[in-house]
Design a protein around this motif. Structure first.
Motif, PDB file in Angstrom:
ATOM      1  N   ASP A 170       5.177   5.511 -11.504  1.00 32.78           N
ATOM      2  CA  ASP A 170       6.408   4.840 -11.905  1.00 32.78           C
ATOM      3  C   ASP A 170       6.118   3.373 -12.208  1.00 32.78           C
ATOM      4  OD1 ASP A 170       7.947   7.174 -11.443  1.00 32.78           O
ATOM      5  OD2 ASP A 170       8.056   6.705  -9.304  1.00 32.78           O
ATOM      6  N   GLY A 171       7.141   2.687 -12.703  1.00 33.06           N
ATOM      7  CA  GLY A 171       6.967   1.281 -13.040  1.00 33.06           C
ATOM      8  C   GLY A 171       6.536   0.431 -11.855  1.00 33.06           C
ATOM      9  N   GLY A 172       7.035   0.773 -10.670  1.00 35.90           N
ATOM     10  CA  GLY A 172       6.663   0.013  -9.483  1.00 35.90           C
ATOM     11  C   GLY A 172       5.182   0.115  -9.164  1.00 35.90           C
ATOM     12  N   HIS A 173       4.626   1.320  -9.332  1.00 36.40           N
ATOM     13  CA  HIS A 173       3.186   1.495  -9.107  1.00 36.40           C
ATOM     14  C   HIS A 173       2.388   0.691 -10.132  1.00 36.40           C
ATOM     15  CE1 HIS A 173       4.906   5.507  -7.735  1.00 36.40           C
ATOM     16  NE2 HIS A 173       4.497   4.927  -6.624  1.00 36.40           N
ATOM     17  N   ALA A 174       2.842   0.729 -11.389  1.00 34.25           N
ATOM     18  CA  ALA A 174       2.155   0.001 -12.450  1.00 34.25           C
ATOM     19  C   ALA A 174       2.219  -1.504 -12.207  1.00 34.25           C
ATOM     20  CB  ALA A 174       2.766   0.342 -13.804  1.00 34.25           C
ATOM     21  N   ALA A 175       3.386  -1.984 -11.758  1.00 27.85           N
ATOM     22  CA  ALA A 175       3.535  -3.407 -11.468  1.00 27.85           C
ATOM     23  C   ALA A 175       2.621  -3.823 -10.320  1.00 27.85           C
ATOM     24  CB  ALA A 175       4.990  -3.717 -11.130  1.00 27.85           C
ATOM     25  N   ARG A 176       2.501  -2.962  -9.305  1.00 28.75           N
ATOM     26  CA  ARG A 176       1.610  -3.271  -8.188  1.00 28.75           C
ATOM     27  C   ARG A 176       0.161  -3.340  -8.655  1.00 28.75           C
ATOM     28  NH1 ARG A 176       2.947   0.501  -4.933  1.00 28.75           N
ATOM     29  NH2 ARG A 176       1.107   1.810  -4.679  1.00 28.75           N
ATOM     30  N   PHE A 177      -0.226  -2.431  -9.551  1.00 28.45           N
ATOM     31  CA  PHE A 177      -1.577  -2.468 -10.112  1.00 28.45           C
ATOM     32  C   PHE A 177      -1.842  -3.791 -10.827  1.00 28.45           C
ATOM     33  CE2 PHE A 177      -3.737  -1.890 -14.266  1.00 28.45           C
ATOM     34  CZ  PHE A 177      -5.038  -1.872 -13.802  1.00 28.45           C
ATOM     35  N   LEU A 178      -0.887  -4.247 -11.631  1.00 30.40           N
ATOM     36  CA  LEU A 178      -1.069  -5.495 -12.364  1.00 30.40           C
ATOM     37  C   LEU A 178      -1.150  -6.691 -11.419  1.00 30.40           C
ATOM     38  CD1 LEU A 178       1.297  -4.824 -15.395  1.00 30.40           C
ATOM     39  CD2 LEU A 178      -1.202  -4.874 -15.423  1.00 30.40           C
ATOM     40  N   GLU A 179      -0.364  -6.664 -10.340  1.00 32.59           N
ATOM     41  CA  GLU A 179      -0.468  -7.717  -9.333  1.00 32.59           C
ATOM     42  C   GLU A 179      -1.826  -7.654  -8.637  1.00 32.59           C
ATOM     43  OE1 GLU A 179       1.586 -10.294  -8.611  1.00 32.59           O
ATOM     44  OE2 GLU A 179       2.683  -9.652 -10.403  1.00 32.59           O
ATOM     45  N   ASN A 180      -2.274  -6.437  -8.326  1.00 27.91           N
ATOM     46  CA  ASN A 180      -3.614  -6.272  -7.742  1.00 27.91           C
ATOM     47  C   ASN A 180      -4.686  -6.836  -8.663  1.00 27.91           C
ATOM     48  OD1 ASN A 180      -2.405  -4.879  -5.643  1.00 27.91           O
ATOM     49  ND2 ASN A 180      -3.174  -2.862  -6.246  1.00 27.91           N
ATOM     50  N   LEU A 181      -4.526  -6.559  -9.962  1.00 29.47           N
ATOM     51  CA  LEU A 181      -5.515  -7.015 -10.942  1.00 29.47           C
ATOM     52  C   LEU A 181      -5.592  -8.537 -10.942  1.00 29.47           C
ATOM     53  CD1 LEU A 181      -7.525  -6.501 -13.191  1.00 29.47           C
ATOM     54  CD2 LEU A 181      -5.603  -6.215 -14.780  1.00 29.47           C
ATOM     55  N   GLN A 182      -4.432  -9.196 -10.916  1.00 30.25           N
ATOM     56  CA  GLN A 182      -4.457 -10.658 -10.866  1.00 30.25           C
ATOM     57  C   GLN A 182      -5.119 -11.154  -9.586  1.00 30.25           C
ATOM     58  OE1 GLN A 182      -3.004 -13.576 -13.158  1.00 30.25           O
ATOM     59  NE2 GLN A 182      -4.901 -13.731 -11.974  1.00 30.25           N
ATOM     60  N   GLU A 183      -4.842 -10.502  -8.486  1.00 27.51           N
ATOM     61  CA  GLU A 183      -5.444 -10.900  -7.206  1.00 27.51           C
ATOM     62  C   GLU A 183      -6.960 -10.722  -7.226  1.00 27.51           C
ATOM     63  OE1 GLU A 183      -5.335  -9.699  -2.444  1.00 27.51           O
ATOM     64  OE2 GLU A 183      -3.890  -8.802  -3.841  1.00 27.51           O
TER      65      GLU A 183
END
Length: 207
Positions: free
Chosen positions: A187-200
């Motif tokens: 879902d969008g929430g999982h995708a958003a978490r991935f993008l935040e992880n990527l920035q981290e």
């Protein structure tokens, strides 16, 4: 690789809703601060694309949904991740290269350099067969882009990222990235978490 009963997973409702949808892909676009990757690339002699691909794999490994992939009309659980990169060939063409993700950046670097060189020399793609979710990437370093929406052929449901060249302003560098995923997978929430992880992962990368 294991076939799952969708009804026994957290993706049961998504499987019912999106598996047969004519356009089940979703695209999110986020601008990342890639200053650290640019500096590491220049000082350490590591390719920018290599570092970013490793960060993609590292960020994805922290999101469980990346290990589950819709294939045909089935839901498959994979035990490993790989990051696909596109290799420019001497004749002007391109070929894809699957890179097994490793928690060790040094191991990933060795695989990246060896496998992309093999693809460049042979002119043939390198595919990892077996227990892998392959995360597609496509870099367009010739130009800046604000975002991209990839084609959907119905036979390739893997997550996919596209980026252009990074943008420099004073002492910082930024990079818009488009992330496409199958709604059955996450879902969008999982995708958003991935993008935040990527920035981290980019900000904390310490080779």
């Amino acid at each position: 690789m294991e076939e799952l009963d969708p009804k026994q997973t957290s993706r049961a409702e998504a499987f019912a809703l999106w598996m047969k949808a004519p356009m089940p892909m979703v695209t999110l676009v986020k601008t990342l601060d890639v200053t650290r990757l640019v500096r590491l690339s220049r000082r350490g002699g590591l390719k920018f694309n290599l570092l970013l691909c490793w960060c993609v794999g590292k960020a994805a490994s922290r999101v469980e949904e990346f290990y589950t992939l819709p294939v045909g009309d089935r839901l498959i659980r994979c035990g490993n991740l790989a990051v696909n990169t596109i290799v420019a060939l001497e004749d002007g063409g391109i070929a894809a290269c699957d890179l097994p993700f490793s928690e060790s950046l040094d191991q990933f670097r060795r695989d990246y350099l060896a496998l992309t060189a093999q693809v460049r020399e042979t002119g043939r793609p390198y595919d990892l067969n077996g227990d892998y979710t392959v995360i597609g990437t496509s870099a367009l370093p010739q130009t800046e882009i604000d975002g991209a929406v990839n084609i959907y052929a119905g036979c390739y449901n893997n997550p996919f990222l596209v980026w252009g060249t990074y943008r420099k302003k004073l002492w910082r560098a930024s990079l818009p990235i488009s992330f496409q995923f199958h709604h059955t997978q996450m879902d969008g929430g999982h995708a958003a978490r991935f993008l935040e992880n990527l920035q981290e992962e980019i900000r904390t990368l310490n080779p």
